[in-house]
Scaffold this motif. Structure first.
Motif, mmCIF file in Angstrom:
data_model
loop_
_atom_site.group_PDB
_atom_site.id
_atom_site.type_symbol
_atom_site.label_atom_id
_atom_site.label_comp_id
_atom_site.label_asym_id
_atom_site.label_seq_id
_atom_site.Cartn_x
_atom_site.Cartn_y
_atom_site.Cartn_z
ATOM 1 N N ASN A 1 -27.841 3.085 1.645
ATOM 2 C CA ASN A 1 -27.397 1.824 1.062
ATOM 3 C C ASN A 1 -28.572 1.283 0.262
ATOM 4 N N SER A 2 -28.447 1.280 -1.048
ATOM 5 C CA SER A 2 -29.581 0.940 -1.896
ATOM 6 C C SER A 2 -30.008 -0.519 -1.770
ATOM 7 N N ARG A 3 -29.162 -1.373 -1.212
ATOM 8 C CA ARG A 3 -29.533 -2.785 -1.082
ATOM 9 C C ARG A 3 -30.527 -3.005 0.050
ATOM 10 N N ARG A 4 -30.527 -2.123 1.033
ATOM 11 C CA ARG A 4 -31.362 -2.351 2.214
ATOM 12 C C ARG A 4 -32.859 -2.345 1.912
ATOM 13 N N PRO A 5 -33.365 -1.400 1.132
ATOM 14 C CA PRO A 5 -34.789 -1.496 0.788
ATOM 15 C C PRO A 5 -35.132 -2.787 0.043
ATOM 16 N N LEU A 6 -34.233 -3.218 -0.838
ATOM 17 C CA LEU A 6 -34.466 -4.465 -1.564
ATOM 18 C C LEU A 6 -34.528 -5.646 -0.606
ATOM 19 N N GLU A 7 -33.594 -5.716 0.326
ATOM 20 C CA GLU A 7 -33.587 -6.815 1.291
ATOM 21 C C GLU A 7 -34.855 -6.794 2.136
ATOM 22 N N TYR A 8 -35.243 -5.606 2.573
ATOM 23 C CA TYR A 8 -36.418 -5.489 3.429
ATOM 24 C C TYR A 8 -37.689 -5.886 2.690
ATOM 25 N N LEU A 9 -37.895 -5.348 1.491
ATOM 26 C CA LEU A 9 -39.120 -5.627 0.748
ATOM 27 C C LEU A 9 -39.192 -7.095 0.319
ATOM 28 N N THR A 10 -38.049 -7.675 -0.013
ATOM 29 C CA THR A 10 -38.013 -9.100 -0.369
ATOM 30 C C THR A 10 -38.385 -9.956 0.831
ATOM 31 N N TRP A 11 -37.795 -9.646 1.979
ATOM 32 C CA TRP A 11 -38.091 -10.374 3.218
ATOM 33 C C TRP A 11 -39.564 -10.250 3.577
ATOM 34 N N LEU A 12 -40.084 -9.041 3.507
ATOM 35 C CA LEU A 12 -41.452 -8.784 3.940
ATOM 36 C C LEU A 12 -42.475 -9.480 3.046
ATOM 37 N N THR A 13 -42.333 -9.336 1.738
ATOM 38 C CA THR A 13 -43.320 -9.933 0.840
ATOM 39 C C THR A 13 -43.291 -11.460 0.908
ATOM 40 N N TYR B 1 -59.569 23.721 3.399
ATOM 41 C CA TYR B 1 -59.445 22.730 4.463
ATOM 42 C C TYR B 1 -58.026 22.582 4.992
ATOM 43 N N LEU B 2 -57.026 22.915 4.190
ATOM 44 C CA LEU B 2 -55.642 22.660 4.564
ATOM 45 C C LEU B 2 -55.133 23.681 5.569
ATOM 46 N N SER B 3 -54.244 23.213 6.446
ATOM 47 C CA SER B 3 -53.643 24.108 7.432
ATOM 48 C C SER B 3 -52.126 24.066 7.411
ATOM 49 N N GLY B 4 -51.572 23.162 6.634
ATOM 50 C CA GLY B 4 -50.123 23.017 6.625
ATOM 51 C C GLY B 4 -49.676 22.262 5.393
ATOM 52 N N THR B 5 -48.777 21.338 5.592
ATOM 53 C CA THR B 5 -48.141 20.625 4.492
ATOM 54 C C THR B 5 -49.152 19.792 3.702
ATOM 55 N N TRP B 6 -49.069 19.911 2.395
ATOM 56 C CA TRP B 6 -49.784 19.032 1.464
ATOM 57 C C TRP B 6 -48.745 18.504 0.490
ATOM 58 N N ARG B 7 -48.727 17.198 0.316
ATOM 59 C CA ARG B 7 -47.715 16.639 -0.573
ATOM 60 C C ARG B 7 -48.238 15.382 -1.244
ATOM 61 N N GLU B 8 -47.957 15.273 -2.543
ATOM 62 C CA GLU B 8 -48.178 14.032 -3.277
ATOM 63 C C GLU B 8 -46.821 13.482 -3.710
ATOM 64 N N THR B 9 -46.656 12.188 -3.560
ATOM 65 C CA THR B 9 -45.439 11.522 -4.003
ATOM 66 C C THR B 9 -45.835 10.230 -4.705
ATOM 67 N N LEU B 10 -44.901 9.650 -5.436
ATOM 68 C CA LEU B 10 -45.199 8.438 -6.199
ATOM 69 C C LEU B 10 -44.574 7.211 -5.548
ATOM 70 N N LEU B 11 -45.272 6.103 -5.682
ATOM 71 C CA LEU B 11 -44.829 4.819 -5.146
ATOM 72 C C LEU B 11 -44.799 3.790 -6.267
ATOM 73 N N ALA B 12 -43.716 3.030 -6.331
ATOM 74 C CA ALA B 12 -43.593 1.943 -7.302
ATOM 75 C C ALA B 12 -43.845 0.621 -6.583
ATOM 76 N N PRO B 13 -44.868 -0.140 -6.968
ATOM 77 C CA PRO B 13 -45.174 -1.386 -6.257
ATOM 78 C C PRO B 13 -44.069 -2.418 -6.433
ATOM 79 N N PHE B 14 -43.732 -3.068 -5.332
ATOM 80 C CA PHE B 14 -42.652 -4.055 -5.352
ATOM 81 C C PHE B 14 -43.196 -5.386 -5.870
ATOM 82 N N PRO B 15 -42.455 -6.049 -6.764
ATOM 83 C CA PRO B 15 -42.914 -7.330 -7.313
ATOM 84 C C PRO B 15 -43.276 -8.333 -6.221
#
Length: 253
Positions: free
Chosen positions: A17-29, A227-241
């Protein structure tokens, strides 16, 4: 100077439900902006511990197409005063297992949450000095037991100059605490810098003849495997207003 102690949390929302992240981030900030004026920490019903020393530095919507679970929020917290500051305040709320721990204004909004306690290492900038950026790169990596600090030092000495040349700013180098097999790094960047970096790597692989190659990107990938022994991953984050790391101010209610 005390070691920087931080917390990174990944929050999932299901059913999708795409509204839930919006509700959560709005509430939190919103409520953390209110906490900036608090004189003392307090355990409250519905919001648990409220404190200016437990500082929400970054609130992000995870860019799902870069490898996150769809509809995820990520938050980055700074425990002012380190172990004896914000971290102690978070731990003290478990004394007696107060019933207010089990009440939340966002009950049933989140499906799950996973927290990583982070310890800053040598060369990691103070999180309080982190600047807003349009995008952030979040790396999590599994390293050989005991190799976390060595890997992070290699990132500081060898990878940082490469990414700096490609328009990335180091936000933090972190050992995941209470284990010896995981690290986290965070970088600020722009969309143009992100795209140019990917094209420079493609060109170094011989897969893009219209961009300038940077062989250092491939060299680092090979070096990291020491140095690595398993999963390595980079992902992107968009900062919430409205979060401190967002260049966009909070939306009006």
């Amino acid at each position: 100077m005390r070691r920087g102690i931080h917390l990174l949390e990944e929050v999932d929302f299901r059913p999708m439900n795409s509204r839930r992240p919006l509700e959560y981030l709005t509430w939190l900030t919103r409520y953390k902006q209110e906490d900036a004026a608090r004189a003392a920490p307090e355990l409250t019903e519905g919001m648990s511990i409220r404190s200016r020393e437990i500082d929400l530095v970054g609130a992000f919507y995870a860019v799902g197409i870069t490898g996150h679970q769809q509809f995820k929020a990520v938050t980055l917290w700074d425990c002012h005063g380190g172990w004896e500051g914000g971290w102690r305040q978070m731990m003290e709320i478990y004394s007696g297992v107060d019933s207010r721990l089990f009440l939340s204004d966002i009950d049933d909004l989140r499906f799950s949450a996973f927290s990583r306690p982070l310890g800053a290492v040598h060369g990691s900038p103070a999180l309080s000095s982190a600047r807003p950026s349009p995008l952030f790169v979040f790396e999590s990596a599994s390293v050989r037991p005991g190799a976390a600090l060595d890997y992070l030092e290699a990132v500081r000495a060898e990878r940082l100059p490469i990414l700096r040349d490609h328009g990335h700013t180091l936000v933090g180098l972190y050992e995941v605490l209470f284990c010896d097999t995981e690290v986290v790094t965070v970088w600020g960047t722009t969309l143009d810098a992100h795209l140019a970096t990917q094209r420079a790597r493609d060109a170094a692989l011989g897969l893009d003849d219209e961009a300038a190659p940077d062989e250092r990107l491939l060299t680092w990938g090979k070096r990291a495997r020491d140095y690595l022994s398993g999963t390595w991953r980079e992902t992107l984050l968009a900062p919430f207003p409205g979060s401190r790391l967002s260049p966009t101010p909070a939306r009006s209610s």
